[in-house]
Design an enzyme around this catalytic site. Structure first.
Site, PDB file in Angstrom:
ATOM      1  N   THR A  37       0.873  -1.173   0.000  1.00 41.55           N
ATOM      2  CA  THR A  37       0.000   0.000   0.000  1.00 41.55           C
ATOM      3  C   THR A  37       0.914   1.228   0.000  1.00 41.55           C
ATOM      4  O   THR A  37       2.145   1.090  -0.048  1.00 41.55           O
ATOM      5  CB  THR A  37      -0.873   0.036   1.271  1.00 41.55           C
ATOM      6  OG1 THR A  37      -0.002   0.236   2.397  1.00 41.55           O
ATOM      7  CG2 THR A  37      -1.663  -1.252   1.445  1.00 41.55           C
ATOM      8  N   ASP A  60      -2.300  -9.600  -0.789  1.00 43.15           N
ATOM      9  CA  ASP A  60      -3.225  -8.985   0.156  1.00 43.15           C
ATOM     10  C   ASP A  60      -3.612 -10.030   1.215  1.00 43.15           C
ATOM     11  O   ASP A  60      -4.028 -11.144   0.855  1.00 43.15           O
ATOM     12  CB  ASP A  60      -4.472  -8.549  -0.644  1.00 43.15           C
ATOM     13  CG  ASP A  60      -5.452  -7.739   0.181  1.00 43.15           C
ATOM     14  OD1 ASP A  60      -5.452  -7.864   1.418  1.00 43.15           O
ATOM     15  OD2 ASP A  60      -6.224  -6.982  -0.432  1.00 43.15           O
ATOM     16  N   ALA A  83       0.728  -6.795   9.077  1.00 43.08           N
ATOM     17  CA  ALA A  83      -0.016  -6.101   8.020  1.00 43.08           C
ATOM     18  C   ALA A  83      -1.251  -5.427   8.598  1.00 43.08           C
ATOM     19  O   ALA A  83      -2.055  -6.056   9.286  1.00 43.08           O
ATOM     20  CB  ALA A  83      -0.420  -7.074   6.927  1.00 43.08           C
ATOM     21  N   THR A 126      -1.704  -3.311  19.618  1.00 39.77           N
ATOM     22  CA  THR A 126      -1.343  -1.942  20.016  1.00 39.77           C
ATOM     23  C   THR A 126      -1.896  -1.575  21.390  1.00 39.77           C
ATOM     24  O   THR A 126      -2.943  -2.097  21.801  1.00 39.77           O
ATOM     25  CB  THR A 126      -1.900  -0.962  18.956  1.00 39.77           C
ATOM     26  OG1 THR A 126      -1.804   0.377  19.443  1.00 39.77           O
ATOM     27  CG2 THR A 126      -3.367  -1.236  18.623  1.00 39.77           C
ATOM     28  N   ASP A 127      -1.202  -0.660  22.060  1.00 38.71           N
ATOM     29  CA  ASP A 127      -1.706  -0.168  23.358  1.00 38.71           C
ATOM     30  C   ASP A 127      -3.031   0.586  23.196  1.00 38.71           C
ATOM     31  O   ASP A 127      -3.744   0.822  24.168  1.00 38.71           O
ATOM     32  CB  ASP A 127      -0.661   0.720  24.054  1.00 38.71           C
ATOM     33  CG  ASP A 127      -0.240   1.961  23.270  1.00 38.71           C
ATOM     34  OD1 ASP A 127      -0.764   2.187  22.157  1.00 38.71           O
ATOM     35  OD2 ASP A 127       0.619   2.717  23.781  1.00 38.71           O
ATOM     36  N   TYR A 151      -9.579   2.839  13.998  1.00 41.30           N
ATOM     37  CA  TYR A 151      -8.348   2.042  13.954  1.00 41.30           C
ATOM     38  C   TYR A 151      -8.245   1.124  15.172  1.00 41.30           C
ATOM     39  O   TYR A 151      -8.079  -0.095  15.033  1.00 41.30           O
ATOM     40  CB  TYR A 151      -7.114   2.959  13.885  1.00 41.30           C
ATOM     41  CG  TYR A 151      -5.826   2.240  14.222  1.00 41.30           C
ATOM     42  CD1 TYR A 151      -5.262   1.329  13.341  1.00 41.30           C
ATOM     43  CD2 TYR A 151      -5.186   2.446  15.448  1.00 41.30           C
ATOM     44  CE1 TYR A 151      -4.083   0.641  13.672  1.00 41.30           C
ATOM     45  CE2 TYR A 151      -4.018   1.773  15.780  1.00 41.30           C
ATOM     46  CZ  TYR A 151      -3.466   0.873  14.885  1.00 41.30           C
ATOM     47  OH  TYR A 151      -2.320   0.198  15.216  1.00 41.30           O
TER      48      TYR A 151
HETATM   49  P1  NAD Z   1       2.945   0.626   8.391  1.00 40.31           P
HETATM   50  O1  NAD Z   1       1.721   1.385   8.043  1.00 40.31           O
HETATM   51  O2  NAD Z   1       4.271   1.298   8.323  1.00 40.31           O
HETATM   52  O3  NAD Z   1       3.043  -0.686   7.485  1.00 40.31           O
HETATM   53  C1  NAD Z   1       1.951  -1.511   7.245  1.00 40.31           C
HETATM   54  C2  NAD Z   1       2.374  -2.527   6.188  1.00 40.31           C
HETATM   55  O4  NAD Z   1       1.277  -3.416   5.952  1.00 40.31           O
HETATM   56  C3  NAD Z   1       2.725  -1.880   4.847  1.00 40.31           C
HETATM   57  O5  NAD Z   1       3.899  -2.462   4.335  1.00 40.31           O
HETATM   58  C4  NAD Z   1       1.523  -2.199   3.973  1.00 40.31           C
HETATM   59  O6  NAD Z   1       1.848  -2.301   2.594  1.00 40.31           O
HETATM   60  C5  NAD Z   1       1.098  -3.535   4.552  1.00 40.31           C
HETATM   61  N1  NAD Z   1      -0.326  -3.836   4.304  1.00 40.31           N
HETATM   62  C6  NAD Z   1      -1.390  -3.017   4.525  1.00 40.31           C
HETATM   63  N2  NAD Z   1      -2.525  -3.630   4.171  1.00 40.31           N
HETATM   64  C7  NAD Z   1      -2.175  -4.862   3.722  1.00 40.31           C
HETATM   65  C8  NAD Z   1      -2.908  -5.968   3.224  1.00 40.31           C
HETATM   66  N3  NAD Z   1      -4.249  -5.919   3.109  1.00 40.31           N
HETATM   67  N4  NAD Z   1      -2.240  -7.091   2.881  1.00 40.31           N
HETATM   68  C9  NAD Z   1      -0.888  -7.145   2.989  1.00 40.31           C
HETATM   69  N5  NAD Z   1      -0.136  -6.121   3.432  1.00 40.31           N
HETATM   70  C10 NAD Z   1      -0.781  -4.997   3.806  1.00 40.31           C
HETATM   71  O7  NAD Z   1       2.669   0.028   9.828  1.00 40.31           O
HETATM   72  P2  NAD Z   1       3.582  -0.075  11.141  1.00 40.31           P
HETATM   73  O8  NAD Z   1       3.555   1.240  11.829  1.00 40.31           O
HETATM   74  O9  NAD Z   1       4.863  -0.707  10.792  1.00 40.31           O
HETATM   75  O10 NAD Z   1       2.700  -1.081  12.011  1.00 40.31           O
HETATM   76  C11 NAD Z   1       2.847  -2.480  11.862  1.00 40.31           C
HETATM   77  C12 NAD Z   1       1.933  -3.198  12.832  1.00 40.31           C
HETATM   78  O11 NAD Z   1       2.242  -2.805  14.155  1.00 40.31           O
HETATM   79  C13 NAD Z   1       0.455  -2.884  12.637  1.00 40.31           C
HETATM   80  O12 NAD Z   1      -0.278  -4.055  12.864  1.00 40.31           O
HETATM   81  C14 NAD Z   1       0.149  -1.849  13.705  1.00 40.31           C
HETATM   82  O13 NAD Z   1      -1.208  -1.898  14.084  1.00 40.31           O
HETATM   83  C15 NAD Z   1       1.073  -2.317  14.810  1.00 40.31           C
HETATM   84  N6  NAD Z   1       1.548  -1.285  15.749  1.00 40.31           N
HETATM   85  C16 NAD Z   1       2.132  -0.150  15.269  1.00 40.31           C
HETATM   86  C17 NAD Z   1       2.671   0.755  16.171  1.00 40.31           C
HETATM   87  C18 NAD Z   1       3.353   2.025  15.695  1.00 40.31           C
HETATM   88  O14 NAD Z   1       3.715   2.856  16.536  1.00 40.31           O
HETATM   89  N7  NAD Z   1       3.600   2.218  14.412  1.00 40.31           N
HETATM   90  C19 NAD Z   1       2.585   0.517  17.549  1.00 40.31           C
HETATM   91  C20 NAD Z   1       1.953  -0.662  17.995  1.00 40.31           C
HETATM   92  C21 NAD Z   1       1.457  -1.570  17.081  1.00 40.31           C
HETATM   93  O1  DAU Z   2       0.083   3.679  20.339  1.00 45.40           O
HETATM   94  C1  DAU Z   2       0.408   2.831  19.277  1.00 45.40           C
HETATM   95  C2  DAU Z   2      -0.096   3.463  18.005  1.00 45.40           C
HETATM   96  O2  DAU Z   2       0.775   4.551  17.740  1.00 45.40           O
HETATM   97  C3  DAU Z   2      -0.136   2.506  16.817  1.00 45.40           C
HETATM   98  O3  DAU Z   2      -1.038   1.468  17.079  1.00 45.40           O
HETATM   99  C4  DAU Z   2      -0.529   3.261  15.543  1.00 45.40           C
HETATM  100  O4  DAU Z   2      -0.465   2.392  14.421  1.00 45.40           O
HETATM  101  C5  DAU Z   2       0.438   4.401  15.344  1.00 45.40           C
HETATM  102  O5  DAU Z   2       0.066   5.163  14.223  1.00 45.40           O
HETATM  103  C6  DAU Z   2       0.482   5.298  16.586  1.00 45.40           C
HETATM  104  O6  DAU Z   2      -0.792   5.984  16.748  1.00 45.40           O
HETATM  105  P1  DAU Z   2      -0.864   7.511  17.242  1.00 45.40           P
HETATM  106  O7  DAU Z   2      -2.131   8.083  16.796  1.00 45.40           O
HETATM  107  O8  DAU Z   2      -0.511   7.614  18.678  1.00 45.40           O
HETATM  108  O9  DAU Z   2       0.405   8.078  16.399  1.00 45.40           O
HETATM  109  P2  DAU Z   2       0.574   9.431  15.572  1.00 45.40           P
HETATM  110  O10 DAU Z   2       2.021   9.498  15.216  1.00 45.40           O
HETATM  111  O11 DAU Z   2      -0.424   9.598  14.501  1.00 45.40           O
HETATM  112  O12 DAU Z   2       0.274  10.551  16.676  1.00 45.40           O
HETATM  113  C7  DAU Z   2       1.057  10.631  17.855  1.00 45.40           C
HETATM  114  C8  DAU Z   2       0.473  11.763  18.701  1.00 45.40           C
HETATM  115  O13 DAU Z   2       0.698  13.004  18.017  1.00 45.40           O
HETATM  116  C9  DAU Z   2      -1.030  11.653  18.884  1.00 45.40           C
HETATM  117  O14 DAU Z   2      -1.362  12.135  20.194  1.00 45.40           O
HETATM  118  C10 DAU Z   2      -1.599  12.610  17.831  1.00 45.40           C
HETATM  119  C11 DAU Z   2      -0.529  13.672  17.722  1.00 45.40           C
HETATM  120  N1  DAU Z   2      -0.379  14.291  16.390  1.00 45.40           N
HETATM  121  C12 DAU Z   2      -0.256  13.460  15.319  1.00 45.40           C
HETATM  122  C13 DAU Z   2      -0.094  13.975  14.049  1.00 45.40           C
HETATM  123  C14 DAU Z   2       0.030  13.078  12.854  1.00 45.40           C
HETATM  124  C15 DAU Z   2      -0.324  15.655  16.266  1.00 45.40           C
HETATM  125  O15 DAU Z   2      -0.390  16.414  17.257  1.00 45.40           O
HETATM  126  N2  DAU Z   2      -0.167  16.175  15.013  1.00 45.40           N
HETATM  127  C16 DAU Z   2      -0.061  15.401  13.893  1.00 45.40           C
HETATM  128  O16 DAU Z   2       0.061  15.960  12.781  1.00 45.40           O
END
Ligand code: NAD
Ligand code: DAU
Length: 336
Positions: A37, A60, A83, A126-127, A151
């Protein structure tokens, strides 16, 4: 556990996990299954292309036949499901994608894991599933789930399915619930990479509301180590929190980024708050620590490393901030 299918392995945490596992276990084979994606970047995995221990399959997770085929072809014994559609703001603009991928997609993976009797299914959660946590409370694994965004609700739904497959069919499952990750390959729509790349271009840092919302920002490799430990030592059917247990407000995080880059705090711009914005997440990680894990990077270390990575890797992020990204940016921030 030898042949792992890493779904979403071209994304931020998934690609870091692939690097970590291939470096750590010389006898493991990894197949990345990713739809590519907007958030998936094959170049995140470039250094492993051509290696016999690594393969990439575009697909997918909602496509049950494609999942079955990749699992059979590569004799997969373990699925680690990264994913997902992961951005809360996008899930507010268009909730259908989180339901489709995060719920239906997880179901399709579980179905294949059950049918082919895999050794392990690990769900990356996720938390956010706990909902907003007032201080001084911390979420423990047995606490009720009270997700409040499309989400987080979809991630909670996925977790429930994973647990249901454990109880109903005896599928060997584990789940980790991570806090906010930061580090290399972070798509620049999330707060830390967005603020960093905007600051580098002297553009405003859009802080939602008063900026006093609290997040536990952990270095992505600490999260990877936690997942690795649960894969090898976790109890089947159990959930494990992964975070630093230290929360920071968004405004402090933004100021620190500007200080690292030597940019003025006047770049911070308060904009309309996120709908239903969770004020605070806070994990209790004692269950994972009891398995021998500890978070290695403080918030300051993690942030410094992350910001420096973006400074050194402009060629990675600059092309991402164009095309679809600009369209999204206008929609998300244009009227705020
Ligand atoms: P990301 O958005 O960077 O990457 C998601 C990946 O999933 C991409 O490579 C995308 O191409 C792939 N994807 C999306 N839909 C798909 C589908 N239908 N089939 C196959 N592939 C698909 O995400 P991330 O931040 O690396 O998060 C990874 C995992 O960790 C997620 O499950 C997210 O909920 C979880 N998570 C993320 C965070 C965070 O802070 N980023 C924290 C806790 C948990
Ligand atoms: O807590 C784990 C989660 O952390 C994951 O499960 C999600 O996939 C990941 O995207 C992340 O979610 P958040 O919503 O916490 O992350 P984000 O980076 O979008 O935002 C972090 C904090 O910053 C949140 O309180 C919203 C705020 N924010 C975010 C953006 C994008 C802003 O103030 N301005 C912004 O432009």
């Amino acid at each position: 556990m030898r042949n792992l299918l890493i779904t979403g392995g071209a994304g931020f945490i998934g690609s870091n996990f692939v690097h970590y596992m291939l470096e750590r276990y010389s006898d493991y084979r990894i197949v990345v299954f990713d739809k590519l994606t907007y958030a998936g970047r094959r170049e995140n995995l470039l250094r492993w292309e051509g290696e016999p221990r690594f393969a990439f399959v575009q697909g997918d997770i909602c496509d049950l036949a494609a999942v079955r085929s990749v699992v059979q072809t590569h004799e997969i014994d373990t699925i680690v499901n990264f994913a997902a559609e992961t951005h809360v703001d996008r899930s507010i603009l268009a909730p259908d994608a989180v339901v489709t991928t995060n719920v239906n997609g997880t179901w399709a993976l579980l179905e294949v894991a059950r049918e082919l009797q895999l050794e392990r299914f690990h769900q990356i959660s996720t938390d956010e599933v706990y909902g907003a946590i007032p201080p001084p409370q911390r979420s423990r694994e047995g606490d009720p789930l009270e997700p409040r965004s499309p989400y987080s609700a979809s991630k909670a739904g996925a977790e429930h399915l994973v647990y249901a497959y454990y109880i109903t069919y005896g599928l060997p499952v584990t789940t980790t619930r991570g806090s906010n990750n930061i580090g290399p390959y972070h798509y620049p729509e999330k707060a830390v990479p967005l603020f960093t790349t905007n600051a580098l271009d002297d553009l405003p840092l859009p802080i939602y509301g008063d900026g006093l919302q609290m997040r536990d920002y952990q270095y992505v490799l600490d999260h990877c180590e936690g997942i690795d430990l649960v894969l090898h030592k976790g109890q089947l059917g159990e959930f494990y929190n992964v975070g630093t247990e230290v929360e920071t407000t968004n405004i402090v995080m933004a100021r620190k980024i500007l200080d690292i880059l030597g940019k003025p705090h006047s770049l911070i711009t308060h904009v309309t708050d996120r709908a239903g914005h969770d004020r605070r997440y806070a994990l209790d990680c004692s269950k994972l620590r009891a398995l021998g894990w500890q978070s290695r990077h403080s918030f300051d270390e993690a942030l410094e490393r992350t910001v420096r990575w973006f400074v050194a890797n402009e060629a990675w992020w600059r092309p991402l901030k164009s095309g679809e990204y600009l369209e999204y940016y206008r929609k998300q921030y244009g009227e705020r």
